[in-house]
Scaffold this motif. Structure first.
Motif, PDB file in Angstrom:
ATOM      1  N   LYS A 153     -46.730  46.886 -83.522  1.00 28.12           N
ATOM      2  CA  LYS A 153     -47.932  47.048 -82.693  1.00 28.12           C
ATOM      3  C   LYS A 153     -47.911  46.116 -81.478  1.00 28.12           C
ATOM      4  N   HIS A 154     -47.046  45.098 -81.505  1.00 26.88           N
ATOM      5  CA  HIS A 154     -47.003  44.139 -80.398  1.00 26.88           C
ATOM      6  C   HIS A 154     -46.019  44.548 -79.298  1.00 26.88           C
ATOM      7  N   VAL A 155     -45.275  45.618 -79.525  1.00 24.22           N
ATOM      8  CA  VAL A 155     -44.376  46.146 -78.491  1.00 24.22           C
ATOM      9  C   VAL A 155     -44.751  47.615 -78.310  1.00 24.22           C
ATOM     10  N   ALA A 156     -45.548  47.884 -77.299  1.00 25.47           N
ATOM     11  CA  ALA A 156     -46.146  49.208 -77.144  1.00 25.47           C
ATOM     12  C   ALA A 156     -45.097  50.260 -76.784  1.00 25.47           C
ATOM     13  N   THR A 157     -45.410  51.495 -77.135  1.00 25.21           N
ATOM     14  CA  THR A 157     -44.537  52.614 -76.790  1.00 25.21           C
ATOM     15  C   THR A 157     -45.382  53.819 -76.374  1.00 25.21           C
ATOM     16  N   PRO A 158     -44.965  54.548 -75.334  1.00 26.52           N
ATOM     17  CA  PRO A 158     -45.690  55.750 -74.919  1.00 26.52           C
ATOM     18  C   PRO A 158     -45.755  56.801 -76.028  1.00 26.52           C
ATOM     19  N   LYS A 159     -44.823  56.748 -76.966  1.00 24.32           N
ATOM     20  CA  LYS A 159     -44.826  57.736 -78.057  1.00 24.32           C
ATOM     21  C   LYS A 159     -46.088  57.628 -78.907  1.00 24.32           C
ATOM     22  N   ARG A 160     -46.709  56.457 -78.867  1.00 19.09           N
ATOM     23  CA  ARG A 160     -47.997  56.281 -79.565  1.00 19.09           C
ATOM     24  C   ARG A 160     -49.161  56.405 -78.593  1.00 19.09           C
ATOM     25  N   LYS A 161     -48.866  56.920 -77.398  1.00 14.03           N
ATOM     26  CA  LYS A 161     -49.856  57.164 -76.345  1.00 14.03           C
ATOM     27  C   LYS A 161     -50.476  55.885 -75.796  1.00 14.03           C
ATOM     28  N   ALA A 162     -49.865  54.729 -76.080  1.00 12.33           N
ATOM     29  CA  ALA A 162     -50.386  53.464 -75.576  1.00 12.33           C
ATOM     30  C   ALA A 162     -50.226  53.382 -74.063  1.00 12.33           C
ATOM     31  N   ALA A 163     -51.138  52.666 -73.397  1.00 11.16           N
ATOM     32  CA  ALA A 163     -51.028  52.465 -71.954  1.00 11.16           C
ATOM     33  C   ALA A 163     -49.878  51.519 -71.614  1.00 11.16           C
ATOM     34  N   CYS A 164     -49.417  50.751 -72.614  1.00  4.89           N
ATOM     35  CA  CYS A 164     -48.261  49.838 -72.448  1.00  4.89           C
ATOM     36  C   CYS A 164     -48.493  48.833 -71.327  1.00  4.89           C
ATOM     37  N   LYS A 165     -49.722  48.333 -71.231  1.00  7.08           N
ATOM     38  CA  LYS A 165     -50.087  47.500 -70.072  1.00  7.08           C
ATOM     39  C   LYS A 165     -49.284  46.208 -70.008  1.00  7.08           C
ATOM     40  N   ARG A 166     -49.034  45.548 -71.156  1.00  7.07           N
ATOM     41  CA  ARG A 166     -48.354  44.256 -71.112  1.00  7.07           C
ATOM     42  C   ARG A 166     -46.869  44.414 -70.791  1.00  7.07           C
ATOM     43  N   ILE A 167     -46.258  45.434 -71.344  1.00  2.00           N
ATOM     44  CA  ILE A 167     -44.829  45.633 -71.093  1.00  2.00           C
ATOM     45  C   ILE A 167     -44.606  46.135 -69.660  1.00  2.00           C
ATOM     46  N   ASN A 168     -45.565  46.908 -69.137  1.00  2.00           N
ATOM     47  CA  ASN A 168     -45.481  47.315 -67.732  1.00  2.00           C
ATOM     48  C   ASN A 168     -45.672  46.122 -66.800  1.00  2.00           C
ATOM     49  N   MET A 169     -46.512  45.174 -67.204  1.00  2.00           N
ATOM     50  CA  MET A 169     -46.687  43.946 -66.425  1.00  2.00           C
ATOM     51  C   MET A 169     -45.393  43.130 -66.413  1.00  2.00           C
ATOM     52  N   PHE A 170     -44.775  43.013 -67.582  1.00  2.00           N
ATOM     53  CA  PHE A 170     -43.498  42.299 -67.665  1.00  2.00           C
ATOM     54  C   PHE A 170     -42.453  42.932 -66.748  1.00  2.00           C
ATOM     55  N   LEU A 171     -42.398  44.260 -66.749  1.00  2.00           N
ATOM     56  CA  LEU A 171     -41.421  44.951 -65.903  1.00  2.00           C
ATOM     57  C   LEU A 171     -41.728  44.744 -64.422  1.00  2.00           C
ATOM     58  N   ARG A 172     -43.023  44.692 -64.081  1.00  2.00           N
ATOM     59  CA  ARG A 172     -43.365  44.383 -62.681  1.00  2.00           C
ATOM     60  C   ARG A 172     -42.794  43.020 -62.302  1.00  2.00           C
ATOM     61  N   TRP A 173     -42.963  42.033 -63.149  1.00  2.00           N
ATOM     62  CA  TRP A 173     -42.439  40.692 -62.892  1.00  2.00           C
ATOM     63  C   TRP A 173     -40.931  40.712 -62.645  1.00  2.00           C
ATOM     64  N   MET A 174     -40.207  41.440 -63.490  1.00  2.00           N
ATOM     65  CA  MET A 174     -38.742  41.415 -63.455  1.00  2.00           C
ATOM     66  C   MET A 174     -38.162  42.259 -62.318  1.00  2.00           C
ATOM     67  N   VAL A 175     -38.839  43.345 -61.954  1.00  2.00           N
ATOM     68  CA  VAL A 175     -38.240  44.358 -61.063  1.00  2.00           C
ATOM     69  C   VAL A 175     -38.692  44.218 -59.611  1.00  2.00           C
ATOM     70  N   ARG A 176     -39.995  44.009 -59.393  1.00  2.00           N
ATOM     71  CA  ARG A 176     -40.497  43.968 -58.006  1.00  2.00           C
ATOM     72  C   ARG A 176     -39.901  42.790 -57.244  1.00  2.00           C
ATOM     73  N   HIS A 177     -39.477  43.056 -56.020  1.00  2.00           N
ATOM     74  CA  HIS A 177     -38.957  41.961 -55.203  1.00  2.00           C
ATOM     75  C   HIS A 177     -39.537  42.052 -53.794  1.00  2.00           C
ATOM     76  N   ASP A 178     -40.133  40.971 -53.343  1.00  2.00           N
ATOM     77  CA  ASP A 178     -40.596  40.833 -51.970  1.00  2.00           C
ATOM     78  C   ASP A 178     -40.449  39.358 -51.599  1.00  2.00           C
ATOM     79  N   ASP A 179     -41.014  38.963 -50.496  1.00  2.00           N
ATOM     80  CA  ASP A 179     -40.855  37.569 -50.064  1.00  2.00           C
ATOM     81  C   ASP A 179     -42.089  36.722 -50.379  1.00  2.00           C
ATOM     82  N   LYS A 180     -42.924  37.187 -51.314  1.00  2.00           N
ATOM     83  CA  LYS A 180     -44.182  36.495 -51.597  1.00  2.00           C
ATOM     84  C   LYS A 180     -44.044  35.403 -52.657  1.00  2.00           C
ATOM     85  N   GLY A 181     -43.007  35.496 -53.492  1.00  2.00           N
ATOM     86  CA  GLY A 181     -42.759  34.432 -54.462  1.00  2.00           C
ATOM     87  C   GLY A 181     -43.481  34.543 -55.792  1.00  2.00           C
TER      88      GLY A 181
END
Length: 254
Positions: A153-181
């Motif tokens: 339950k602590h690692v969300a999956t779309p297969k359970r229709k979860a919004a997956c908000k925390r894991i999507n936030m983590f991916l934003r941190w790792m993937v997005r790149h700009d010059d804002k820091g």
């Protein structure tokens, strides 16, 4: 001012280093090594529910138990080093969950260079691939038959229709790149246009007020709906508007 200009303005205002201090992203920002950032970030995102101050304090406690060197800890800890984790708890995330995460990371980083490798199983250069990637990651994370059922339950999956908000936030941190820091942008294969907007309580409320969400419940399809609307404003980097929506919700009580 139209909605796109409004969101652009608010994104620029909140996507600044000042944002880091009071946010769980401050935990991975304590590190410079890629693997430390990945591990600290994954824990911080997983524990990111409740008051931000409490989340940060619990994450700091966890990092301290790893001698503030999570990657080194994962590779080199002994069985006896795990004893302190028996007392770790944040909301419903307990010692069983913590020890499974450590077990996964120990095995994973013994054989792999970057956590991104676990998130690109089945990757294709298409916009609507994230549901498949997150489902594959979930199965990979729990592929060991000894994985505790309660930890799923602590690692969300779309297969359970979860919004997956925390894991999507983590991916934003790792993937997005700009010059804002703020976001790290240390992953290469997953592209910013493939990310899904983290649909937490504040983002959801503000997005509905702005007419960006029509779906009544908040689930995976809601996160997709919101992201599709944000792609109309910036297809290449829709999730940058998470800063605007979250900031409006938390800081401005919009």
């Amino acid at each position: 001012m139209d909605l796109k200009d409004f969101l652009e303005e608010k994104t620029s205002f909140y996507n600044q280093p000042d944002f880091i201090t009071l946010d769980p992203i401050s935990i991975p920002h304590r590190f410079s090594r890629k693997q430390d950032i990945e591990i600290a970030g994954f824990f911080a995102a997983t524990l990111a529910w409740g008051q931000r101050k409490t989340i940060i304090n619990k994450c700091l406690e966890l990092m301290e138990m790893m001698d503030n060197a999570p990657y080194d800890f994962m590779l080199n800890h002994k069985e006896s080093d795990l004893k302190p984790f028996l007392d770790f708890k944040h909301r419903t995330f307990n010692d069983i969950d913590t020890l499974w995460f450590i077990s996964f990371f120990k095995d994973f980083f013994t054989h792999h260079e970057s956590l991104e490798e676990a998130f690109v199983l089945g990757w294709r250069n298409e916009a609507d691939i994230m549901g498949e990637l997150l489902s594959n990651f979930h199965e990979f994370f729990f592929k060991d038959p000894n994985a505790p059922q309660r930890t799923r339950k602590h690692v969300a999956t779309p297969k359970r229709k979860a919004a997956c908000k925390r894991i999507n936030m983590f991916l934003r941190w790792m993937v997005r790149h700009d010059d804002k820091g703020v976001d790290f942008g240390i992953w290469d294969k997953i592209k910013p246009f493939q990310l899904i907007c983290p649909c937490d309580l504040h983002v959801d409320r503000v997005a509905r007020k702005l007419g960006l969400i029509e779906r009544k419940q908040t689930d995976w399809l809601t996160a997709l709906e919101l992201t599709e609307r944000l792609r109309e404003f910036d297809f290449d980097d829709p999730v940058k508007y998470d800063f605007a929506l979250f900031g409006l919700g938390v800081e401005e009580k919009f």
